[in-house]
Design a protein around this motif. Sequence first.
Motif, PDB file in Angstrom:
ATOM      1  N   PRO A 179       0.953  -1.135   0.141  1.00 19.23           N
ATOM      2  CA  PRO A 179      -0.116  -0.130  -0.423  1.00 19.23           C
ATOM      3  C   PRO A 179       1.096   1.129  -0.117  1.00 19.23           C
ATOM      4  CG  PRO A 179      -0.974  -1.536   1.867  1.00 19.23           C
ATOM      5  CD  PRO A 179       0.195  -2.072   0.945  1.00 19.23           C
ATOM      6  N   MET A 180       2.294   1.424   1.331  1.00 21.63           N
ATOM      7  CA  MET A 180       2.592   2.588   0.658  1.00 21.63           C
ATOM      8  C   MET A 180       3.570   2.677  -0.493  1.00 21.63           C
ATOM      9  SD  MET A 180       3.041   4.054   3.464  1.00 21.63           S
ATOM     10  CE  MET A 180       3.765   4.936   3.581  1.00 21.63           C
ATOM     11  N   GLN A 181       3.475   1.245  -0.885  1.00 17.97           N
ATOM     12  CA  GLN A 181       4.680   2.139  -2.659  1.00 17.97           C
ATOM     13  C   GLN A 181       3.053   2.391  -3.675  1.00 17.97           C
ATOM     14  OE1 GLN A 181       6.028  -2.416  -3.052  1.00 17.97           O
ATOM     15  NE2 GLN A 181       8.014  -1.530  -3.228  1.00 17.97           N
ATOM     16  N   GLU A 182       2.479   1.966  -3.542  1.00 18.53           N
ATOM     17  CA  GLU A 182       0.848   2.309  -4.419  1.00 18.53           C
ATOM     18  C   GLU A 182       0.317   3.871  -3.824  1.00 18.53           C
ATOM     19  OE1 GLU A 182      -2.489   2.272  -6.887  1.00 18.53           O
ATOM     20  OE2 GLU A 182      -0.489   1.081  -6.364  1.00 18.53           O
ATOM     21  N   LEU A 183       0.794   4.180  -2.490  1.00 16.70           N
ATOM     22  CA  LEU A 183       0.740   5.615  -2.003  1.00 16.70           C
ATOM     23  C   LEU A 183       1.083   6.554  -3.032  1.00 16.70           C
ATOM     24  CD1 LEU A 183      -0.778   7.696   0.149  1.00 16.70           C
ATOM     25  CD2 LEU A 183       0.774   7.217   1.847  1.00 16.70           C
ATOM     26  N   GLN A 184       2.602   5.880  -3.214  1.00 15.65           N
ATOM     27  CA  GLN A 184       4.144   6.949  -3.421  1.00 15.65           C
ATOM     28  C   GLN A 184       3.767   6.870  -4.983  1.00 15.65           C
ATOM     29  OE1 GLN A 184       6.529   8.473  -2.530  1.00 15.65           O
ATOM     30  NE2 GLN A 184       7.619   9.089  -3.747  1.00 15.65           N
ATOM     31  N   LYS A 185       3.406   5.990  -5.748  1.00 15.20           N
ATOM     32  CA  LYS A 185       2.547   6.653  -7.172  1.00 15.20           C
ATOM     33  C   LYS A 185       1.566   7.376  -7.270  1.00 15.20           C
ATOM     34  CE  LYS A 185       0.081   2.939  -9.179  1.00 15.20           C
ATOM     35  NZ  LYS A 185      -0.673   2.008  -9.646  1.00 15.20           N
ATOM     36  N   GLN A 186       0.313   7.414  -6.259  1.00 10.64           N
ATOM     37  CA  GLN A 186      -0.365   7.927  -6.717  1.00 10.64           C
ATOM     38  C   GLN A 186       0.183   9.442  -6.039  1.00 10.64           C
ATOM     39  OE1 GLN A 186      -4.318   7.099  -4.949  1.00 10.64           O
ATOM     40  NE2 GLN A 186      -4.192   5.222  -5.762  1.00 10.64           N
ATOM     41  N   ALA A 187       0.784   9.626  -5.535  1.00 11.37           N
ATOM     42  CA  ALA A 187       1.149  10.813  -4.723  1.00 11.37           C
ATOM     43  C   ALA A 187       1.952  11.701  -5.699  1.00 11.37           C
ATOM     44  CB  ALA A 187       2.578  10.860  -3.677  1.00 11.37           C
TER      45      ALA A 187
END
Length: 409
Positions: A179-187
Amino acid sequence: MAARTHAPQPLYNCRAPDFGPAGDRGPQACQHPHLSAGRCSRWNQQHENLEKLNMQAILDATASQGEPIQELLVTHRKIPTLVVELIAVEMWKQKVFPVLCRLEDFKPPNTFPIYMVLHHEASIINLLETVFFHKEVCESAEDTILDLVDYCHRKLTLLVAQSGHGGPPEEEESQYGTPMQELQKQAELMEFEIALKALSVLRYITDCMDSLSLSTLSRMLSTHNLPCLLVELLEHSPWSRQEGGKLQQFESGRWQTVSPSEQQKLSKLDGQVWIALYNLLLSPEARARYCLTSFAKGQLLKLRAFLTDTLLDQLPNLADLQGFLAHLALTEAQPPKKDLVLEQIPEIWERLERENRGKWQAIAKHQLRHVFSPSEQELRLQARRECQVKHWEKHRKACVPAAQGDRAK
């Protein structure tokens, strides 16, 4: 754009946005849940208020019956409050979020409310982009216009830096495992979109050159040398790319292939850069204060290669800019000015950093317990808001291009 037969229904009863305590009259009194001991519910309420304002402002902009949100923001002196809120969110991302990520207990579902924080900055800059089209809104920003110019400069600098890295990621290009990597991509994608909105806001500020303070003019022309930065943006055009032999442009949150028949058409973002350059170089206020050093002269003369007949047909006023550049090529560069200048300094970022210096760890730990550990009821409320956000992604395809179309004229 075709005329509407009826005005859109308001999303809520129009009133002044409540971003601070009752009776606040400016940025000094504004509260920042992002940099304070607020709870998740307070963050949610602040964001929900802003989202309603944002969507209503866009609906107003597509109608032909005035723009009450813009008038309310000016009447109740809320533009400075919005600018302070924007800077506070940006500071949270730089100072608090990295500390949060290092905390051992910061993991799902704690990370879920961060989606709201990421959307919050985007909502503020989108609202400012919608209303700053009106000169009285820019004037109502008062002293915070300096901080907003600094904010836009930071975002445009990021755009130039990102142009060498292929632009924002595509959602379908890679699959992230956590989830943190997905969050980084969206950020990263949202940061790119925010920067594009900041470009439009800056262009609207340059439309008001005749009413800006001397300090703001100095900040734009001397401190940040925005004309040269805009030349770099035109050179790199981070919102355009070649993919599989086809031209693509970033618009409405995604990369879209441009048909061969449309490739000579000036994009909205390129148009914003050209208009900003025209204002910054040819307005009487700017010409009296911009120092055309040898570096600036060399950068600006690069524009001549872009001023084609096709471009001039679409923006005829650029013929004046073409004449200015022809004259510039024949004149001697000016030495840097060494005059003593007394100017006003942007204070929001400095004040927020001073007030919270040494507290970032404590803020992060408090927010982990009270903001990013939401109750089951708060999680359900957040999930419902996420559904609204996803629905807005579809809804904005109709609203945003229409509003931008009006403002690009």
